[in-house]
Motif scaffolding. Structure first.
Motif, PDB file in Angstrom:
ATOM      1  N   VAL A   1      -7.669 -11.509  -4.836  1.00  0.00           N
ATOM      2  CA  VAL A   1      -8.562 -10.777  -5.735  1.00  0.00           C
ATOM      3  C   VAL A   1      -7.718  -9.975  -6.723  1.00  0.00           C
ATOM      4  N   LEU A   2      -7.951 -10.187  -8.011  1.00  0.00           N
ATOM      5  CA  LEU A   2      -7.190  -9.474  -9.031  1.00  0.00           C
ATOM      6  C   LEU A   2      -7.497  -7.982  -9.013  1.00  0.00           C
ATOM      7  N   LYS A   3      -6.459  -7.181  -9.213  1.00  0.00           N
ATOM      8  CA  LYS A   3      -6.639  -5.741  -9.324  1.00  0.00           C
ATOM      9  C   LYS A   3      -7.093  -5.382 -10.741  1.00  0.00           C
ATOM     10  N   ASP A   4      -7.666  -4.211 -10.880  1.00  0.00           N
ATOM     11  CA  ASP A   4      -7.995  -3.724 -12.204  1.00  0.00           C
ATOM     12  C   ASP A   4      -6.686  -3.562 -12.977  1.00  0.00           C
ATOM     13  N   PRO A   5      -6.546  -4.213 -14.136  1.00  0.00           N
ATOM     14  CA  PRO A   5      -5.251  -4.211 -14.821  1.00  0.00           C
ATOM     15  C   PRO A   5      -4.806  -2.831 -15.293  1.00  0.00           C
ATOM     16  N   ALA A   6      -5.742  -2.005 -15.745  1.00  0.00           N
ATOM     17  CA  ALA A   6      -5.355  -0.674 -16.223  1.00  0.00           C
ATOM     18  C   ALA A   6      -4.848   0.191 -15.073  1.00  0.00           C
ATOM     19  N   ARG A   7      -5.540   0.142 -13.939  1.00  0.00           N
ATOM     20  CA  ARG A   7      -5.091   0.935 -12.786  1.00  0.00           C
ATOM     21  C   ARG A   7      -3.766   0.409 -12.261  1.00  0.00           C
ATOM     22  N   HIS A   8      -3.615  -0.922 -12.270  1.00  0.00           N
ATOM     23  CA  HIS A   8      -2.345  -1.485 -11.811  1.00  0.00           C
ATOM     24  C   HIS A   8      -1.211  -1.075 -12.750  1.00  0.00           C
ATOM     25  N   ALA A   9      -1.482  -1.059 -14.044  1.00  0.00           N
ATOM     26  CA  ALA A   9      -0.459  -0.633 -15.005  1.00  0.00           C
ATOM     27  C   ALA A   9      -0.067   0.821 -14.754  1.00  0.00           C
TER      28      ALA A   9
ATOM     29  N   GLY B   1       0.787  -1.223   0.000  1.00  0.00           N
ATOM     30  CA  GLY B   1       0.000   0.000   0.000  1.00  0.00           C
ATOM     31  C   GLY B   1       0.820   1.274   0.000  1.00  0.00           C
ATOM     32  N   LEU B   2       2.121   1.154  -0.219  1.00  0.00           N
ATOM     33  CA  LEU B   2       2.994   2.336  -0.203  1.00  0.00           C
ATOM     34  C   LEU B   2       2.867   3.116  -1.513  1.00  0.00           C
ATOM     35  N   PRO B   3       2.950   4.426  -1.464  1.00  0.00           N
ATOM     36  CA  PRO B   3       3.016   5.209  -2.703  1.00  0.00           C
ATOM     37  C   PRO B   3       4.257   4.806  -3.491  1.00  0.00           C
ATOM     38  N   PRO B   4       4.208   4.860  -4.811  1.00  0.00           N
ATOM     39  CA  PRO B   4       5.347   4.408  -5.628  1.00  0.00           C
ATOM     40  C   PRO B   4       6.688   5.003  -5.223  1.00  0.00           C
ATOM     41  N   GLN B   5       6.741   6.306  -4.982  1.00  0.00           N
ATOM     42  CA  GLN B   5       8.015   6.932  -4.626  1.00  0.00           C
ATOM     43  C   GLN B   5       8.570   6.351  -3.330  1.00  0.00           C
ATOM     44  N   GLU B   6       7.704   6.181  -2.338  1.00  0.00           N
ATOM     45  CA  GLU B   6       8.165   5.630  -1.064  1.00  0.00           C
ATOM     46  C   GLU B   6       8.575   4.175  -1.209  1.00  0.00           C
ATOM     47  N   LEU B   7       7.809   3.422  -1.976  1.00  0.00           N
ATOM     48  CA  LEU B   7       8.153   2.018  -2.198  1.00  0.00           C
ATOM     49  C   LEU B   7       9.538   1.906  -2.828  1.00  0.00           C
ATOM     50  N   VAL B   8       9.786   2.711  -3.832  1.00  0.00           N
ATOM     51  CA  VAL B   8      11.090   2.682  -4.498  1.00  0.00           C
ATOM     52  C   VAL B   8      12.206   3.068  -3.531  1.00  0.00           C
ATOM     53  N   GLU B   9      11.985   4.100  -2.753  1.00  0.00           N
ATOM     54  CA  GLU B   9      13.007   4.523  -1.799  1.00  0.00           C
ATOM     55  C   GLU B   9      13.298   3.429  -0.781  1.00  0.00           C
TER      56      GLU B   9
ATOM     57  N   GLU C   1       4.168   4.485 -12.445  1.00  0.00           N
ATOM     58  CA  GLU C   1       4.669   5.414 -11.434  1.00  0.00           C
ATOM     59  C   GLU C   1       5.887   4.826 -10.722  1.00  0.00           C
ATOM     60  N   VAL C   2       5.854   3.532 -10.471  1.00  0.00           N
ATOM     61  CA  VAL C   2       7.018   2.872  -9.868  1.00  0.00           C
ATOM     62  C   VAL C   2       8.220   2.994 -10.798  1.00  0.00           C
ATOM     63  N   ARG C   3       7.999   2.734 -12.085  1.00  0.00           N
ATOM     64  CA  ARG C   3       9.094   2.843 -13.049  1.00  0.00           C
ATOM     65  C   ARG C   3       9.632   4.272 -13.115  1.00  0.00           C
ATOM     66  N   ALA C   4       8.739   5.254 -13.118  1.00  0.00           N
ATOM     67  CA  ALA C   4       9.188   6.646 -13.186  1.00  0.00           C
ATOM     68  C   ALA C   4      10.020   7.004 -11.964  1.00  0.00           C
TER      69      ALA C   4
ATOM     70  N   ASP D   1      16.256   3.560 -13.947  1.00  0.00           N
ATOM     71  CA  ASP D   1      16.927   2.298 -14.265  1.00  0.00           C
ATOM     72  C   ASP D   1      17.478   1.590 -13.033  1.00  0.00           C
ATOM     73  N   ARG D   2      17.147   2.089 -11.860  1.00  0.00           N
ATOM     74  CA  ARG D   2      17.774   1.554 -10.644  1.00  0.00           C
ATOM     75  C   ARG D   2      17.136   0.265 -10.142  1.00  0.00           C
ATOM     76  N   LEU D   3      15.948  -0.082 -10.654  1.00  0.00           N
ATOM     77  CA  LEU D   3      15.278  -1.309 -10.237  1.00  0.00           C
ATOM     78  C   LEU D   3      14.790  -2.089 -11.447  1.00  0.00           C
ATOM     79  N   PHE D   4      14.940  -3.391 -11.389  1.00  0.00           N
ATOM     80  CA  PHE D   4      14.392  -4.310 -12.385  1.00  0.00           C
ATOM     81  C   PHE D   4      13.019  -4.726 -11.880  1.00  0.00           C
ATOM     82  N   VAL D   5      11.976  -4.342 -12.613  1.00  0.00           N
ATOM     83  CA  VAL D   5      10.606  -4.579 -12.152  1.00  0.00           C
ATOM     84  C   VAL D   5      10.045  -5.849 -12.783  1.00  0.00           C
ATOM     85  N   ASN D   6       9.736  -6.830 -11.942  1.00  0.00           N
ATOM     86  CA  ASN D   6       9.135  -8.090 -12.365  1.00  0.00           C
ATOM     87  C   ASN D   6       7.651  -8.029 -12.009  1.00  0.00           C
TER      88      ASN D   6
END
Length: 247
Positions: free
Chosen positions: A121-129, A94-102, A134-137, A141-146
Motif C-alpha cells: 500500500v502506497l504511503k501518502d507522498p507528502a507525509r513520506h517526504a 517504523g523507527l523514528p528518523p533519528q533512531e533509524l539513522v543511528e 527528517e531522516v536527511r536532517a 551527509d553521513r548517509l546516501f538516501v535512495n
C-alpha cells in the motif's frame, strides 16, 4: 575533521556523479559476508544489500525480517569488505528518523534504500517526504538516501505519478530515486522528469546482463541494482549442484 563514515559516504556519493550514458554504476546485492567478498574480489567499488536476499539468507520471507536481525546482517557484510555498502532497510521498520539513522550508522553502512509503501500500500507522498526530510536532517551527509518509489509495483503504471513522488523526495533531501519495477520503455520519460540520479532494477533472468546494463544506462539509469536476483540465481545454481550429488 571528517569522520571515516562521512568520508566513505562521500566516496559512495561521488560514484554516482558524471556517469556517461550506457555506463551506470552497478551495485551487486550481497546477502551475507561471503557473497560480499566475492563481489569485491571481482572489482566492484561499492555494494547495495537487498532486503529480500538477506531475508532469504536468514530464513525469512521477504518483508518479515526483524529489524534487529537485518541490522546485524548488514553489519556483518560491512565488516567483511573494504568498500562502501548501502543497506536496504525496507520502510524503516517504523523507527523514528533519528533512531533509524543511528542504527544504520552503527552498522557502518553509508547509504540506505527507503520504500514509500508498506505491505503493498502506497504511503501518502507528502507525509513520506516529510519523514525523509527528517531522516536527511538526522543523517546530514553521513548517509546516501535512495528513495524508492513503489508506484509501478503497487498498480499505478502512469510514470507521471512516479515523477511527482520523486520530485517531493528529492526536495526532501533524497540523493537518488528508485522507481522500482518501471518498464524499460518508460525510463527515458522518468530520466527526463526526475532531478538527480535514478536507480533502476535489472532482472537477472532476462537478456545477457552486460547487454541489459548498457541498455538501462542508455535509457536513463544512473545506477543499477538487482534486488534478490543474484541471491536467487545463486540458490538455483546450488540446487543444481545438490541434484547432481543425489544422482
Amino acid at each position: 575533521m571528517v569522520s571515516r563514515g562521512t568520508d566513505r559516504a562521500e566516496t559512495f556519493r561521488a560514484l554516482h556523479r558524471g556517469r556517461p550514458p550506457g555506463d551506470p554504476l552497478v551495485l551487486p546485492g550481497p546477502w551475507d559476508a561471503a557473497s560480499a567478498r566475492v563481489f569485491v574480489d571481482a572489482g566492484f567499488p561499492a555494494l547495495a544489500t537487498p532486503s529480500a536476499g538477506v531475508a532469504a539468507s536468514l530464513g525469512y520471507e521477504d518483508g518479515s525480517t526483524p529489524a534487529e536481525e537485518m541490522f546485524a546482517a548488514v553489519a556483518r557484510i560491512v565488516r567483511a569488505v573494504d568498500v562502501p555498502v548501502s543497506a536496504d532497510v525496507e520502510d524503516g521498520y517504523g523507527l523514528p528518523p533519528q533512531e533509524l539513522v543511528e542504527r544504520l550508522l552503527g552498522t557502518g553502512a553509508v547509504g540506505c534504500n527507503l520504500e514509500d509503501s508498506t505491505r503493498g500500500v502506497l504511503k501518502d507522498p507528502a507525509r513520506h517526504a516529510d519523514w525523509l526530510a527528517e531522516v536527511r536532517a538526522a543523517a546530514g551527509d553521513r548517509l546516501f538516501v535512495n528513495a524508492r518509489v513503489d508506484t509501478f509495483v503497487c498498480g499505478e503504471p502512469d510514470p507521471e505519478r512516479a515523477i511527482e513522488r520523486a520530485a517531493l523526495y528529492v526536495a526532501a533531501g533524497a540523493d537518488c530515486v528508485y522507481p522500482i519495477g518501471a518498464p524499460v520503455d518508460v525510463l527515458p520519460r522518468l530520466r527526463a522528469g526526475i532531478e538527480g540520479p535514478v536507480n533502476v532494477f535489472a532482472r537477472t533472468g532476462d537478456a545477457p546482463l552486460d547487454e541489459q546494463l548498457t541498455e538501462l544506462g542508455e535509457r536513463g539509469a544512473t545506477r543499477v541494482t538487482f534486488g534478490p536476483g543474484l541471491q536467487r540465481r545463486t540458490a538455483q545454481a546450488l540446487g543444481e549442484i545438490a541434484a547432481e550429488l543425489r544422482r
